[in-house]
Enzyme design. Structure first.
Site, PDB file in Angstrom:
ATOM      1  N   GLU A   1       0.868  -1.193   0.000  1.00  0.00           N
ATOM      2  CA  GLU A   1       0.000   0.000   0.000  1.00  0.00           C
ATOM      3  C   GLU A   1       0.899   1.234   0.000  1.00  0.00           C
ATOM      4  O   GLU A   1       2.102   1.139   0.272  1.00  0.00           O
ATOM      5  CB  GLU A   1      -0.891  -0.005   1.243  1.00  0.00           C
ATOM      6  CG  GLU A   1      -1.848  -1.195   1.265  1.00  0.00           C
ATOM      7  CD  GLU A   1      -2.875  -1.107   2.387  1.00  0.00           C
ATOM      8  OE1 GLU A   1      -3.025  -0.020   2.997  1.00  0.00           O
ATOM      9  OE2 GLU A   1      -3.521  -2.138   2.657  1.00  0.00           O
TER      10      GLU A   1
ATOM     11  N   GLN B   1      28.668  -1.338 -20.545  1.00  0.00           N
ATOM     12  CA  GLN B   1      29.942  -0.622 -20.711  1.00  0.00           C
ATOM     13  C   GLN B   1      30.763  -1.224 -21.861  1.00  0.00           C
ATOM     14  O   GLN B   1      31.396  -0.503 -22.617  1.00  0.00           O
ATOM     15  CB  GLN B   1      30.721  -0.686 -19.377  1.00  0.00           C
ATOM     16  CG  GLN B   1      31.951   0.184 -19.312  1.00  0.00           C
ATOM     17  CD  GLN B   1      31.626   1.679 -19.229  1.00  0.00           C
ATOM     18  OE1 GLN B   1      30.489   2.056 -18.955  1.00  0.00           O
ATOM     19  NE2 GLN B   1      32.606   2.513 -19.495  1.00  0.00           N
TER      20      GLN B   1
ATOM     21  N   GLU C   1       9.491  -7.495  -4.139  1.00  0.00           N
ATOM     22  CA  GLU C   1       9.466  -8.692  -3.287  1.00  0.00           C
ATOM     23  C   GLU C   1      10.512  -8.610  -2.172  1.00  0.00           C
ATOM     24  O   GLU C   1      11.118  -9.602  -1.780  1.00  0.00           O
ATOM     25  CB  GLU C   1       9.590  -9.966  -4.120  1.00  0.00           C
ATOM     26  CG  GLU C   1       8.431 -10.048  -5.114  1.00  0.00           C
ATOM     27  CD  GLU C   1       8.046 -11.423  -5.554  1.00  0.00           C
ATOM     28  OE1 GLU C   1       8.316 -12.375  -4.820  1.00  0.00           O
ATOM     29  OE2 GLU C   1       7.454 -11.525  -6.628  1.00  0.00           O
TER      30      GLU C   1
END
Ligand code: CAA
Length: 377
Positions: free
Chosen positions: A126, A335, A362
Site C-alpha cells: 500500500e 559498458q 518482493e
C-alpha cells in the site's frame, strides 16, 4: 548432497530455452517499446503448462518441482524479464499461497482456473506500507456470510490483467500483525476495481497497477487460511516469491552476458576484437563466477522449499546475491558495448533497466539483509 540437476530439470531447461528463443526473444524489444502485455505468449505458456507449473496434476498443473519452476523463470528472463515476472508472480505469489493454505474447496475451485488461462496476482503493498508490510490500512469487516473490503493496493504485478488476487487486509486493526487476514478475491466481485496503471523504468511488458476495494464483497469462504494469520501467509509466500525473483535476476544477468560475449567477439578496436583484451576476459570470468554461485544459491533454496523445510534465509540470500549481481553484470555488459549499449539498437539498455527492479520488489536488498541478519544473529 547431489549438486546435479535431475533429468526432468535438465529437460525443462532445454524446453524453456527453445520456447524462449522461438517465442519470447523475437518480441522482447517490441514488448518493451510498446509496453504491451505479451498476451499471446502468456496464452502459450498456459498451454505448455508453465503458468501453474508447480501446481499438482490433479488441479491441471504440470506437477513440476520447485527447481523446475525456478529454471523456467530463469530461461524466459534471459530474453524478456517482463514475461519472467508475469510467470513468477502468477506461480509463486498466487498459485503458491492457495496451494499451501487453501481449503480443499478453494483448491478445487481456483487452481484449475489458474492452470487454464486465468492470471493470478498478489496484493500486499500500500502507499504507506512497502518494506514495512504490516502497516497496511485496507480493512475487511465480517458482515454475515461475507467480508466487506475497503482500501487500495499499489504496484500490483499483473494488476490489470489478473482474474484472481490473493489480498491482505486488516480484520482486527487492534492486533497489529496478528490482525491481518488473507483473502482470495476475483476481479468480478462487486466493489473491486483497477486504478492507476504504472509507467515504469523497465519491465514494460509486465502490467503493474493499483487495485481498489470500495465496499468490495468477498464471500466468507474466500478467507485464505486462518483469520489473523495473514501476515505470516504473506511472509511465507514472499519466501517462495523471492526464489522466483532470484531466478529472474539470474536470467537477466545470463542474457546480458551472452549478448556482451557475442558483441565483444565481433567488435574490433585497436586492431583486435575487444574480447581479446584481458580486461574484457577477466570481467567475463567474474560474471561467470557470480552467475554460477547464484544458480547454486537459487536451486538450493528451491530444493529446500520442495523438501518442506524452512527456507526463509536461503531465499533471501539467493535474491540478494542474484539481484545485486544482475545490476552489476548488466552495467558492466553495457559498458562493453560502449556508445552502442546506450542506444535502443541493442537489448542491453533494456536488460539494465529491467535488472534494477530485482533489487527492489518482493523485498528490497535492505529487507533481504534484515531477514538474513535476523536469521543468523
Ligand atoms: N515465514 C513465516 N512467518 C514469518 C516470516 C516468514 N518468512 N517472517 C516473519 N514471520 C512472522 C514472525 O514469526 C512474526 O510472528 P509472531 O509475531 O507470531 O512471532 C510475524 O511474522 C512478524 O514478524 P516480524 O516482527 O519479523 O515482522 P516485521 O514487521 O518486523 O517485518 C520484514 C519484517 C522482513 C521487514 C517484512 O515486513 C518484509 O518482508 N517486508 C518486505 C515486504 C515485501 O517483500 N514486499 C513486497 C511486496 S510484493 C511484490 O513486490 C510483488 C509485486 O507484485 C510487485
Amino acid at each position: 548432497m547431489d549438486f546435479n540437476l535431475t533429468r526432468e530439470q535438465e529437460l525443462v531447461r532445454k524446453m524453456m530455452r527453445s520456447f524462449t528463443e522461438n517465442e519470447v526473444e523475437p518480441i522482447a524489444a517490441e514488448t518493451d517499446r510498446t509496453s504491451e502485455y505479451p498476451a499471446e505468449t502468456i496464452d502459450k505458456l498456459f498451454r505448455y503448462g508453465v503458468m501453474g507449473m508447480v501446481v499438482p496434476k490433479e488441479y491441471g498443473g504440470a506437477g513440476a518441482d520447485d527447481v523446475c519452476g525456478a529454471i523456467a523463470i530463469e530461461e524466459i528472463s534471459k530474453a524478456c524479464a517482463s514475461t519472467g515476472d508475469i510467470v513468477a508472480t502468477h506461480n509463486g505469489l498466487c498459485c503458491g499461497p492457495i496451494m499451501k493454505h487453501g481449503t480443499p474447496e478453494q483448491k478445487a475451485k481456483y487452481l484449475p482456473m489458474l492452470t487454464s488461462g486465468h492470471v493470478g496476482a498478489f496484493a500486499l503493498t500500500e502507499p504507506n506500507a512497502g518494506s514495512d508490510a504490516s502497516k497496511g490500512t485496507t480493512t475487511a469487516v465480517l458482515d454475515g456470510d461475507h467480508y466487506v473490503l475497503n482500501g487500495s493496493k499499489i504496484f500490483i504485478t499483473n494488476g490489470y490483467v489478473a482474474d484472481i488476487f490473493v489480498v491482505f487486509a486488516m480484520t482486527d486493526p487492534s492486533k497489529g500483525t496478528k490482525g491481518i487476514s488473507a483473502f482470495i478475491v476475483e476481479k468480478d466481485f462487486p466493489g473491486f476495481s483497477v486504478g492507476k496503471h504504472e509507467e515504469k523504468m523497465g519491465l514494460h511488458g509486465s502490467p503493474t497497477a493499483e487495485i481498489v476495494f470500495t465496499d468490495c464483497i468477498v464471500p466468507k469462504e474466500n478467507l485464505l487460511g486462518v483469520a489473523g494469520k495473514g501476515f505470516s501467509i504473506a511472509m511465507q509466500t514472499l519466501d517462495g516469491g523471492r526464489i522466483g525473483i532470484a531466478a529472474q535476476a539470474l536470467g537477466i544477468a545470463e542474457g546480458a552476458m551472452a549478448k556482451a560475449m557475442e558483441f565483444t567477439k565481433s567488435r574490433v578496436q585497436f586492431g583486435k576484437p575487444i574480447s581479446k583484451f584481458q580486461n574484457t576476459q577477466f570481467k567475463f570470468a567474474d560474471m561467470q563466477v557470480a552467475i554460477t554461485a547464484g544458480q547454486y544459491l537459487t536451486y538450493a533454496a528451491a530444493a529446500k522449499k520442495g523438501e518442506g523445510k524452512r527456507f526463509t534465509l536461503d531465499a533471501a540470500m539467493a535474491k540478494l546475491f542474484t539481484s545485486e549481481n544482475a545490476m552489476k553484470i548488466t552495467t558492466e555488459c553495457l559498458q562493453m558495448f560502449g556508445g552502442y549499449g546506450y542506444t535502443k539498437d541493442y537489448p542491453i539498455e533494456r536488460m539494465m533497466r529491467d535488472a534494477k527492479i530485482t533489487e527492489i520488489y518482493e523485498g528490497t536488498s535492505e529487507v533481504q539483509r534484515i531477514v538474513i541478519s535476523g536469521n543468523i544473529l
